[in-house]
Design an enzyme around this catalytic site. Structure first.
Site, PDB file in Angstrom:
ATOM      1  N   HIS A 247      -2.812   6.707   4.061  1.00  0.00           N
ATOM      2  CA  HIS A 247      -1.724   5.750   4.334  1.00  0.00           C
ATOM      3  C   HIS A 247      -0.338   6.284   3.965  1.00  0.00           C
ATOM      4  O   HIS A 247       0.546   5.530   3.568  1.00  0.00           O
ATOM      5  CB  HIS A 247      -1.978   4.417   3.631  1.00  0.00           C
ATOM      6  CG  HIS A 247      -1.525   3.240   4.443  1.00  0.00           C
ATOM      7  ND1 HIS A 247      -1.730   1.924   4.071  1.00  0.00           N
ATOM      8  CD2 HIS A 247      -0.849   3.176   5.626  1.00  0.00           C
ATOM      9  CE1 HIS A 247      -1.229   1.112   4.977  1.00  0.00           C
ATOM     10  NE2 HIS A 247      -0.685   1.847   5.939  1.00  0.00           N
TER      11      HIS A 247
ATOM     12  N   CYS B 268       0.784  -1.236   0.000  1.00  0.00           N
ATOM     13  CA  CYS B 268       0.000   0.000   0.000  1.00  0.00           C
ATOM     14  C   CYS B 268       0.818   1.289   0.000  1.00  0.00           C
ATOM     15  O   CYS B 268       0.756   2.087  -0.936  1.00  0.00           O
ATOM     16  CB  CYS B 268      -0.942   0.000   1.201  1.00  0.00           C
ATOM     17  SG  CYS B 268      -2.089  -1.389   1.248  1.00  0.00           S
TER      18      CYS B 268
END
Length: 490
Positions: A141, A91
């Site tokens: 993130h 990610c």
């Protein structure tokens, strides 16, 4: 749709990516669009970014089980990069490369839950400098190890002004977000895909007719696990007993994989419905033809292929991602299937190129805009580097994780670990990567060629392929836990 085939070039012609270290001293970060230019002459930009959606799982890519009618329709009028890859299939690194246009050993982000340097020149900062309104909705993130904490306005938002986001939360039916400068922890109402999409539609309606164009990123958390958390109306669409599996899923995992595919596909179909609603909103507001739409994912999910789940590993179900570019306005994109390689760091320069904005000198990725517009016959490169710098988390060393460097071409995958050649696949003739040809006497010359090509690519990238902990120390990472992972907190 037409297919544009790109041959594998000789090694001496494959080094088209910029050498950052040769140009960084001459960095020029200036606006190239006159402030007098109106929205009508500059395209809006909308990125729809999903999490853990592998390239193989769309109707338009040939999956007969998953229901993605809106994406299938969008693909028919888009450039479809059938060989798009995630350079580090996990990610945070993908997102960092997307927003900086840099490889992980340049921006320093090669593991999850590490904060991107707030001094980075990012895609949102460049669009902002060029008069765009910028917005971010969903999963961020890029703000370090505190996943549910408030990311304050300013440097840590990397150039995004409008903000309805959280660093990371996978509780899709009770997920956190923060509303612009409000430090209060809010929760999306119901299934967050629906709520985030509605907020995006509101943003589009509010900004569609402003003088300045918009740059909006909508980042959904699904179909990342937990799989079986989509609304029941979607899970009822799928019967596990009728789902086909990829041939590389071991027999002993097949029942479990079918059950998980129900959830995986359910999230996808829910997202697909929202893609359809967002496109309808753009059309209703009269800006669909003047909006570049990019649909992509940060990595895939093995979903039982090769006996594994999730990502990080160098197999296609992990590294290949969907990547559609749609733009039907002036200097529009030529629809069709493109076999050229495109990686995460190429997204920023390509979008800037489509908007006639100067690409900052910090960017390492390729600007494919002229290629997409039909102004260049061939791309500048036909090789993408795939990497694991430091194994962690779901693929920590205790679970078999290891460092690797590899290349993916339109036909081959070649990967080395620290001990030498590890994998070689002829992807054209072995699409499920079930026959490892590494050190096979019949492929000696090919392996040597690919090994030399990998070495040249790593040299250009200034990557000496050292053990992962060297880079952890070099970039001053926080202490790792017992599995070699950056611990995160809620």
């Amino acid at each position: 749709m037409k297919t544009i085939q790109i041959p594998l070039l000789p090694a001496t012609l494959q080094l088209g990516r910029r050498n950052l270290f040769a140009i960084i001293a001459t960095l020029s970060f200036t606006s190239s669009v006159s402030s007098q230019t109106t929205n009508s002459s500059r395209p809006n930009v909308l990125i729809i970014h999903v999490d853990e959606w592998r390239a193989q799982s769309t109707g338009y890519s040939g999956d007969k089980d998953v229901k993605t009618p809106n994406l299938d329709k969008l693909s028919a009028t888009s450039a479809n990069f059938v060989n798009a890859v995630s350079g580090i299939p996990v990610c945070t690194p993908f997102r960092a490369s997307l927003v900086t246009g840099q490889r992980p050993l340049t921006n320093g982000i090669f593991m999850n839950d590490v904060r991107l340097d707030t001094n980075a020149i990012t895609i949102a900062k460049v669009f902002d400098e060029n008069g765009y309104q910028t917005g971010y909705i969903g999963k961020w993130h890029l703000d370090g190890k505190y996943r549910l904490s408030f990311t304050p306005p300013g440097a840590r938002r990397q150039g995004f002004e409008y903000w309805k986001a959280v660093n990371c939360d996978h509780n899709y039916n009770h997920s956190v977000y923060y509303d612009n400068d409000d430090t209060t922890r809010h929760y999306w109402k119901g299934y967050d895909v629906f709520a985030e999409a509605k907020d995006a539609e509101k943003y589009l309606r509010n900004h569609a007719h402003d003088h300045n164009p918009f740059f909006l990123m909508l980042a959904f958390g699904p179909p990342h696990n937990p799989y079986n958390t989509a609304p029941e109306a979607y899970t009822k669409m799928y019967d596990p007993s009728k789902l086909a599996l990829r041939p590389n899923v071991p027999v002993n995992m097949q029942n479990e994989v079918r059950e998980n595919l129900v959830g995986y596909y359910s999230h996808m179909t829910a997202i697909d419905d929202m893609v359809g609603e967002i496109i309808n909103t753009l059309k209703q507001e009269g800006v669909y033809d003047n909006t570049i739409i990019l649909f992509t994912s940060d990595h895939g999910d093995l979903m039982g292929s090769h006996g594994a789940y999730r990502k990080q590993k160098p197999w296609d179900e992990s590294i290949k991602v969907p990547m559609l570019f749609h733009y039907s306005g002036n200097n529009g994109i030529k629809e069709g299937n493109y076999s050229a390689m495109i990686n995460s760091e190429d997204i920023m320069p390509t979008l800037l190129g489509m908007c006639n904005i100067k690409v900052p000198g910090t960017v390492e990725g390729i600007d494919f805009s002229k290629y997409l517009q039909g102004k260049e016959k061939d791309p500048k490169d036909t090789v993408s580097i795939i990497t694991c710098i430091q194994p962690f988390g779901e693929w920590a060393r205790v679970r078999g994780g290891k460092e690797y460097r590899g290349i993916r071409t339109p036909q081959y995958t070649y990967v080395r670990d620290l001990n030498g050649p590890w994998l070689l696949f002829d992807d054209a003739n072995d699409p499920y990567q079930m026959k490892n040809l590494v050190n096979n006497p019949g492929y000696t010359l090919l392996q040597h060629h690919l090994d030399s090509l990998l070495a040249e690519k790593l040299k250009v990238a200034n990557d000496k392929f050292l053990p992962g902990l060297f880079y952890v120390k070099k970039f001053h990472y926080p202490p790792l836990d017992a599995t070699g992972t950056v611990g995160y907190y809620e």
